[in-house]
Design an enzyme around this catalytic site. Sequence first.
Site, PDB file in Angstrom:
ATOM      1  CD1 TRP A  29      -3.396   0.323   0.791  1.00  0.00           C
ATOM      2  CD2 TRP A  29      -2.764  -1.815   0.866  1.00  0.00           C
ATOM      3  NE1 TRP A  29      -4.507  -0.466   0.567  1.00  0.00           N
ATOM      4  CE2 TRP A  29      -4.147  -1.779   0.592  1.00  0.00           C
ATOM      5  CE3 TRP A  29      -2.140  -3.050   0.942  1.00  0.00           C
ATOM      6  CZ2 TRP A  29      -4.918  -2.919   0.423  1.00  0.00           C
ATOM      7  CZ3 TRP A  29      -2.900  -4.189   0.771  1.00  0.00           C
ATOM      8  CH2 TRP A  29      -4.267  -4.119   0.509  1.00  0.00           C
ATOM      9  CD1 TRP A  31      -1.839   5.262   3.016  1.00  0.00           C
ATOM     10  CD2 TRP A  31      -1.716   7.155   4.202  1.00  0.00           C
ATOM     11  NE1 TRP A  31      -2.966   5.351   3.800  1.00  0.00           N
ATOM     12  CE2 TRP A  31      -2.920   6.496   4.528  1.00  0.00           C
ATOM     13  CE3 TRP A  31      -1.425   8.373   4.817  1.00  0.00           C
ATOM     14  CZ2 TRP A  31      -3.831   7.024   5.463  1.00  0.00           C
ATOM     15  CZ3 TRP A  31      -2.341   8.905   5.734  1.00  0.00           C
ATOM     16  CH2 TRP A  31      -3.521   8.226   6.049  1.00  0.00           C
ATOM     17  CE1 TYR A  77      -7.796  -5.094   0.561  1.00  0.00           C
ATOM     18  CE2 TYR A  77      -7.788  -5.084  -1.837  1.00  0.00           C
ATOM     19  CZ  TYR A  77      -7.960  -4.416  -0.641  1.00  0.00           C
ATOM     20  OH  TYR A  77      -8.292  -3.091  -0.634  1.00  0.00           O
ATOM     21  CD  GLN A  97      -3.415   4.394   0.341  1.00  0.00           C
ATOM     22  OE1 GLN A  97      -2.267   3.999   0.226  1.00  0.00           O
ATOM     23  NE2 GLN A  97      -4.314   3.781   1.092  1.00  0.00           N
ATOM     24  N   GLY A 157      -7.372   7.545   2.412  1.00  0.00           N
ATOM     25  CA  GLY A 157      -6.902   6.647   3.467  1.00  0.00           C
ATOM     26  C   GLY A 157      -7.922   6.542   4.590  1.00  0.00           C
ATOM     27  CG  ASP A 159     -10.711   3.118   3.538  1.00  0.00           C
ATOM     28  OD1 ASP A 159      -9.804   3.915   3.274  1.00  0.00           O
ATOM     29  OD2 ASP A 159     -10.580   1.886   3.439  1.00  0.00           O
ATOM     30  NE  ARG A 192     -12.241  -3.666   7.151  1.00  0.00           N
ATOM     31  CZ  ARG A 192     -11.262  -3.089   6.456  1.00  0.00           C
ATOM     32  NH1 ARG A 192     -10.202  -2.593   7.075  1.00  0.00           N
ATOM     33  NH2 ARG A 192     -11.336  -2.970   5.153  1.00  0.00           N
ATOM     34  CE1 TYR A 344      -9.716   0.557   8.435  1.00  0.00           C
ATOM     35  CE2 TYR A 344     -11.180   1.376   6.750  1.00  0.00           C
ATOM     36  CZ  TYR A 344      -9.990   0.778   7.104  1.00  0.00           C
ATOM     37  OH  TYR A 344      -9.107   0.390   6.122  1.00  0.00           O
ATOM     38  CD  GLU A 388      -6.219  -1.520   9.946  1.00  0.00           C
ATOM     39  OE1 GLU A 388      -6.799  -2.580  10.267  1.00  0.00           O
ATOM     40  OE2 GLU A 388      -6.385  -0.965   8.838  1.00  0.00           O
TER      41      GLU A 388
HETATM   42  C1  DGY Z   1      -9.086  -1.442   2.505  1.00  0.00           C
HETATM   43  O1  DGY Z   1      -9.174  -2.372   1.721  1.00  0.00           O
HETATM   44  O2  DGY Z   1      -9.595  -1.431   3.631  1.00  0.00           O
HETATM   45  C2  DGY Z   1      -8.258  -0.318   2.154  1.00  0.00           C
HETATM   46  O3  DGY Z   1      -8.314   0.691   3.087  1.00  0.00           O
HETATM   47  C3  DGY Z   1      -8.545   0.202   0.784  1.00  0.00           C
HETATM   48  O4  DGY Z   1      -7.356   0.713   0.372  1.00  0.00           O
END
Ligand code: DGY
Length: 422
Positions: A29, A31, A77, A97, A157, A159, A192, A344, A388
């Site tokens: 990714w 950044w 993913y 980003q 970033g 989201d 999320r 998040y 995270e």
């Molecule tokens: C994700 O998949 O959660 C990312 O933040 C998208 O880049």
Amino acid sequence: MKTRAIAVMRNNDRGHYTVPTHGLYPFQWNWDSALSALGFAHFDEPRAWTEITTLFAHQWDDGMVPHIIFHQEDDGYYPGPDVWQTGRATPTSGITQPPVAGFAVRRIFERAKDSALAREKAKALLPKIHAWHQWFYTMRDPQKTGLVAIIHPWESGRDNAVDWDEAFARIPTDGVGPLNRRDTSHANPEHRPTDEQYKRYIWLVQRFRSLGWDNSKLHDASPFQVVDPGFNGILIRSCADLAMVATALGETEIATQSRALADRGLAALETLWSADHAQYLCWDRAIGTAIDSPSIGGLLASFAPIPPQRAATISTRINAIAETCAYVVPSHDPTHPAFDALRYWRGPVWLIVNFMIANGLQNAGQTGTSERVMQDCIRLIDESGFAEYYGPHDAEPCGGDQFTWTAAMVIEILNIQRAKAA
Ligand code: DGY
């Protein structure tokens, strides 16, 4: 703590790039990489340069640096290369980003022990980073306002920030097939974004894909165009820092152009200031209104060399927020109705944003607040490890764990604290 942080970084090291964390984010990714390089620089300078060099090896011809580089296949993913379909030899996403690379390169360059290596690597990166900065002001500011828009929330970033809610409500979901989300099997779904948000994320990807990822068309074709003060603050700071590196390397043209971009951005950033909220606010370019949402985006702008009185006001504001939670800086104002402590970017604390705010405030002379923000980062690690992100009331570790950039920020902060104590 530093040893543990290095172990996290080594564990996520795939040789020429790092994954943000195993499982949830199995690729490179943008950044994440640039900020993680700051951590590597403290114990392996060549590896730090490799991280950023790999990222820029996948820069598009138009100057954009994509937000994900899919170095290897991994069906853990979603959305993967089959959804993006950008047609790159090594698949990438088609959006970008926050451009922290200019900042990271200056920081690594100026404190490098191996200065010959640093000059060589920085010289090679300089025109590439500059091309990315110019790309932003060409493609994402077609009206030449001095501020760039993001055209997808993933570009920020942040989201699922509250900032995007109203703009996002206008995004349709027709033509979006069943979601194949994988994130919710790696992390707690309560931490999320929602499926409703994911449908819109994918709708935008499909829209841009239908335009062949031609960046000269995407900005105007996007129903989502938001000017984020945090994003612009990072871009301005990176332009200003790149100017310093260019000067040190005798690249006067890049230095002059970068300085001019930063100055124009700084002047325009003033238009996003809200006296009522004592911070900057986002601007919804698609409908021409300010977005009344007190998020961390408006505080993160302090990463840029903003006027001292603005930095002082933001410092006061962070101290007021500190009265409402145990750990600063939450990604949304805890007193606002949309605050969601563990979801998040709607409430949790993120170390990377804390680090950038602390750095900007330190530069502006707001030392007390800067130190407070960094101390809270260390308290979070003590309490909950290398997560995270974290609940601002109880330090609950959220999202993925063993997170690369969290570890990198810890190494940075410990280093700053040690230097101050010496
Ligand atoms: C994700 O998949 O959660 C990312 O933040 C998208 O880049």
